[in-house]
Scaffold this active site. Structure first.
Site, PDB file in Angstrom:
ATOM      1  N   ALA A   1     116.969  28.363  79.764  1.00 47.14           N
ATOM      2  CA  ALA A   1     116.930  29.454  80.742  1.00 47.14           C
ATOM      3  C   ALA A   1     116.799  30.768  79.986  1.00 47.14           C
ATOM      4  O   ALA A   1     117.170  30.869  78.812  1.00 47.14           O
ATOM      5  CB  ALA A   1     118.193  29.432  81.590  1.00 47.14           C
TER       6      ALA A   1
ATOM      7  N   GLY B   1     118.372  24.669  79.370  1.00 47.01           N
ATOM      8  CA  GLY B   1     117.576  24.446  80.573  1.00 47.01           C
ATOM      9  C   GLY B   1     116.279  23.709  80.293  1.00 47.01           C
ATOM     10  O   GLY B   1     115.731  23.065  81.194  1.00 47.01           O
TER      11      GLY B   1
ATOM     12  N   GLU C   1     117.337  20.205  80.438  1.00 51.77           N
ATOM     13  CA  GLU C   1     117.667  19.879  81.834  1.00 51.77           C
ATOM     14  C   GLU C   1     116.403  19.742  82.681  1.00 51.77           C
ATOM     15  O   GLU C   1     116.317  18.871  83.544  1.00 51.77           O
ATOM     16  CB  GLU C   1     118.587  20.962  82.408  1.00 51.77           C
ATOM     17  CG  GLU C   1     119.954  20.933  81.749  1.00 51.77           C
ATOM     18  CD  GLU C   1     120.830  22.102  82.176  1.00 51.77           C
ATOM     19  OE1 GLU C   1     120.449  23.258  81.896  1.00 51.77           O
ATOM     20  OE2 GLU C   1     121.869  21.865  82.799  1.00 51.77           O
TER      21      GLU C   1
ATOM     22  N   GLU D   1     124.488  25.481  75.363  1.00 52.31           N
ATOM     23  CA  GLU D   1     125.033  26.576  76.177  1.00 52.31           C
ATOM     24  C   GLU D   1     126.413  27.020  75.724  1.00 52.31           C
ATOM     25  O   GLU D   1     126.793  28.183  75.888  1.00 52.31           O
ATOM     26  CB  GLU D   1     125.102  26.154  77.652  1.00 52.31           C
ATOM     27  CG  GLU D   1     123.759  26.054  78.349  1.00 52.31           C
ATOM     28  CD  GLU D   1     123.102  24.677  78.241  1.00 52.31           C
ATOM     29  OE1 GLU D   1     123.494  23.877  77.362  1.00 52.31           O
ATOM     30  OE2 GLU D   1     122.198  24.405  79.049  1.00 52.31           O
TER      31      GLU D   1
HETATM   32  C1  HXC Z   1     115.026  34.261  76.262  1.00 56.04           C
HETATM   33  C2  HXC Z   1     114.222  33.446  74.291  1.00 56.04           C
HETATM   34  C3  HXC Z   1     114.902  32.226  74.494  1.00 56.04           C
HETATM   35  C4  HXC Z   1     115.665  32.080  75.684  1.00 56.04           C
HETATM   36  C5  HXC Z   1     113.853  32.109  72.626  1.00 56.04           C
HETATM   37  N1  HXC Z   1     113.594  33.324  73.118  1.00 56.04           N
HETATM   38  N2  HXC Z   1     114.657  31.439  73.427  1.00 56.04           N
HETATM   39  N3  HXC Z   1     114.296  34.457  75.175  1.00 56.04           N
HETATM   40  N4  HXC Z   1     115.700  33.133  76.536  1.00 56.04           N
HETATM   41  N5  HXC Z   1     116.303  30.955  75.984  1.00 56.04           N
HETATM   42  C6  HXC Z   1     112.778  34.397  72.521  1.00 56.04           C
HETATM   43  C7  HXC Z   1     113.434  35.009  71.313  1.00 56.04           C
HETATM   44  O1  HXC Z   1     114.361  35.994  71.704  1.00 56.04           O
HETATM   45  C8  HXC Z   1     112.267  35.582  70.577  1.00 56.04           C
HETATM   46  O2  HXC Z   1     111.888  36.793  71.197  1.00 56.04           O
HETATM   47  C9  HXC Z   1     111.168  34.563  70.859  1.00 56.04           C
HETATM   48  O3  HXC Z   1     111.564  33.831  72.029  1.00 56.04           O
HETATM   49  C10 HXC Z   1     110.993  33.571  69.732  1.00 56.04           C
HETATM   50  O4  HXC Z   1     112.249  32.994  69.452  1.00 56.04           O
HETATM   51  P1  HXC Z   1     112.869  32.902  67.978  1.00 56.04           P
HETATM   52  O5  HXC Z   1     114.331  32.732  68.111  1.00 56.04           O
HETATM   53  O6  HXC Z   1     112.393  34.056  67.135  1.00 56.04           O
HETATM   54  O7  HXC Z   1     112.182  31.577  67.435  1.00 56.04           O
HETATM   55  P2  HXC Z   1     112.747  30.543  66.377  1.00 56.04           P
HETATM   56  O8  HXC Z   1     113.380  31.280  65.220  1.00 56.04           O
HETATM   57  O9  HXC Z   1     111.627  29.613  66.069  1.00 56.04           O
HETATM   58  O10 HXC Z   1     113.928  29.741  67.113  1.00 56.04           O
HETATM   59  C11 HXC Z   1     113.609  28.918  68.207  1.00 56.04           C
HETATM   60  C12 HXC Z   1     114.938  28.549  68.947  1.00 56.04           C
HETATM   61  C13 HXC Z   1     115.675  29.851  69.305  1.00 56.04           C
HETATM   62  C14 HXC Z   1     115.806  27.689  68.043  1.00 56.04           C
HETATM   63  C15 HXC Z   1     114.562  27.742  70.202  1.00 56.04           C
HETATM   64  O11 HXC Z   1     114.768  30.732  69.972  1.00 56.04           O
HETATM   65  C16 HXC Z   1     116.863  29.651  70.202  1.00 56.04           C
HETATM   66  O12 HXC Z   1     117.915  29.216  69.754  1.00 56.04           O
HETATM   67  N6  HXC Z   1     116.710  30.005  71.463  1.00 56.04           N
HETATM   68  C17 HXC Z   1     117.784  29.916  72.450  1.00 56.04           C
HETATM   69  C18 HXC Z   1     118.016  28.487  72.810  1.00 56.04           C
HETATM   70  C19 HXC Z   1     119.145  28.345  73.825  1.00 56.04           C
HETATM   71  O13 HXC Z   1     120.298  28.702  73.537  1.00 56.04           O
HETATM   72  N7  HXC Z   1     118.798  27.870  74.955  1.00 56.04           N
HETATM   73  C20 HXC Z   1     119.759  27.670  76.055  1.00 56.04           C
HETATM   74  C21 HXC Z   1     119.791  28.881  76.924  1.00 56.04           C
HETATM   75  S1  HXC Z   1     121.085  28.776  78.079  1.00 56.04           S
HETATM   76  P3  HXC Z   1     111.511  38.083  70.318  1.00 56.04           P
HETATM   77  O14 HXC Z   1     111.298  39.163  71.356  1.00 56.04           O
HETATM   78  O15 HXC Z   1     112.647  38.332  69.401  1.00 56.04           O
HETATM   79  O16 HXC Z   1     110.248  37.690  69.599  1.00 56.04           O
HETATM   80  C22 HXC Z   1     120.478  27.793  79.239  1.00 56.04           C
HETATM   81  C23 HXC Z   1     121.402  27.673  80.424  1.00 56.04           C
HETATM   82  C24 HXC Z   1     120.948  26.652  81.342  1.00 56.04           C
HETATM   83  O17 HXC Z   1     119.438  27.251  79.183  1.00 56.04           O
HETATM   84  C25 HXC Z   1     121.660  26.750  82.620  1.00 56.04           C
HETATM   85  C26 HXC Z   1     120.788  26.586  83.791  1.00 56.04           C
HETATM   86  C27 HXC Z   1     119.379  26.302  83.578  1.00 56.04           C
END
Ligand code: HXC
Length: 259
Positions: free
Chosen positions: A66, A110, A113, A133
């Site tokens: 998400a 997400g 999911e 999360e």
């Molecule tokens: C918003 C995101 C994002 C996310 C990545 N980006 N994931 N933006 N929401 N979930 C953005 C980054 O901020 C970055 O933007 C760009 O995408 C590239 O990401 P990087 O981190 O630079 O890439 P990388 O180093 O290759 O790492 C990839 C990654 C990492 C390991 C997937 O991005 C990451 O850990 N993302 C978050 C994963 C996460 O925690 N997901 C769960 C979210 S909570 P910029 O502008 O800096 O270039 C969730 C709740 C669910 O899903 C509940 C209901 C659905």
């Protein structure tokens, strides 16, 4: 219909292909994207020419979860009154035709999911799944705490949701989350091949199989088996059952008419 965050096309006139398309955010799933995804799936579900769907992302990310940037400022009142997740994600549960998730790259939170809301997952060898999360001070909110343990068992689901670690495609297949792993460059061929195969079967039988397997998650064994039995009996009222069995008996290929 023109979409901003997804791309939509058909394959062979029969398979609806939806590609998540927010590349700069690694397909992070915001409300607008999920609205579009629900609309596209409903349109394919209503299209008589379509027999199956494939949902995919990019090579680097199926979906990075998400949208954290969007969620960061949400208050309880925002998410509760706005029916966050329920309002649009749950549309996927209403889709009756099969949906195959073709997953490459990151599928955390997400993203995992969303893949689990599809009917089965074909993974590229670079796929990574998890429920991180906990690192953000929340828990999975689109069914992760429910579908993951059903797919991989309590021990691994607890491990993933409590530590936030990711698992690779091999571990995910071993645990039962994904049905097949293929080399990255073969992912779409494999998913489209499976989808085209499904399209050629009797759509009545396909819908019944999906509905009956999903029932396994909602009922006890006796109720589930009875549900299956009734659908099984009902299929003997279809022309496709006569066609499928006649084709076998006469050693020819069945031509199903979805009737
Ligand atoms: C918003 C995101 C994002 C996310 C990545 N980006 N994931 N933006 N929401 N979930 C953005 C980054 O901020 C970055 O933007 C760009 O995408 C590239 O990401 P990087 O981190 O630079 O890439 P990388 O180093 O290759 O790492 C990839 C990654 C990492 C390991 C997937 O991005 C990451 O850990 N993302 C978050 C994963 C996460 O925690 N997901 C769960 C979210 S909570 P910029 O502008 O800096 O270039 C969730 C709740 C669910 O899903 C509940 C209901 C659905």
């Amino acid at each position: 219909m023109a979409y901003e965050f997804i791309q939509v096309r058909t394959e062979g006139g029969k398979v609806g292909v939806i590609t998540l398309n927010r590349p700069k955010q690694l397909n992070a799933l915001n409300n607008e994207l999920m609205d579009e995804l629900g609309a596209a799936m409903k349109a394919f579900d209503a299209d008589a020419a379509i027999g199956c769907m494939v949902l995919t992302g990019s090579e680097k990310a199926f979906a990075a979860g998400a949208d954290i940037g969007a969620m960061a400022s949400y208050t309880f009142a925002d998410v509760y009154k706005g029916d966050y997740i329920t309002r649009n994600w749950e549309t996927i549960r209403t889709i009756r035709k099969p949906v195959i998730a073709a997953v490459s790259g990151f599928a955390p939170g997400g993203g995992c999911e969303l893949a689990m809301m599809c009917d089965f997952i074909i993974a590229a060898d670079n796929a990574k799944f998890g429920q991180p999360e906990i690192k953000l001070g929340i828990i999975p909110g689109a069914g992760g705490t429910q579908r993951l343990p059903r797919a991989v068992g309590k021990a691994k689901a607890m491990d993933l949701a409590l530590t936030g670690r990711m698992m690779d495609a091999t571990e995910a297949e071993r645990a039962g989350l994904v049905s097949r792993i293929v080399p990255l460059d073969k992912l779409m061929d494999e998913a489209l091949g499976a989808a085209l195969m499904i399209c050629d079967y009797s759509q009545l039988a396909v819908l019944a199989a999906k509905e009956s397997i999903n029932r396994a998650f909602e009922s006890g064994l006796a109720d589930g088996v009875m549900f299956e039995r009734r659908l099984f009996h009902a299929l003997f009222a279809t022309a496709d059952q006569k066609e499928g069995m006649d084709a076998f008996v006469n050693k020819r290929k069945a031509q199903f008419k979805h009737q």
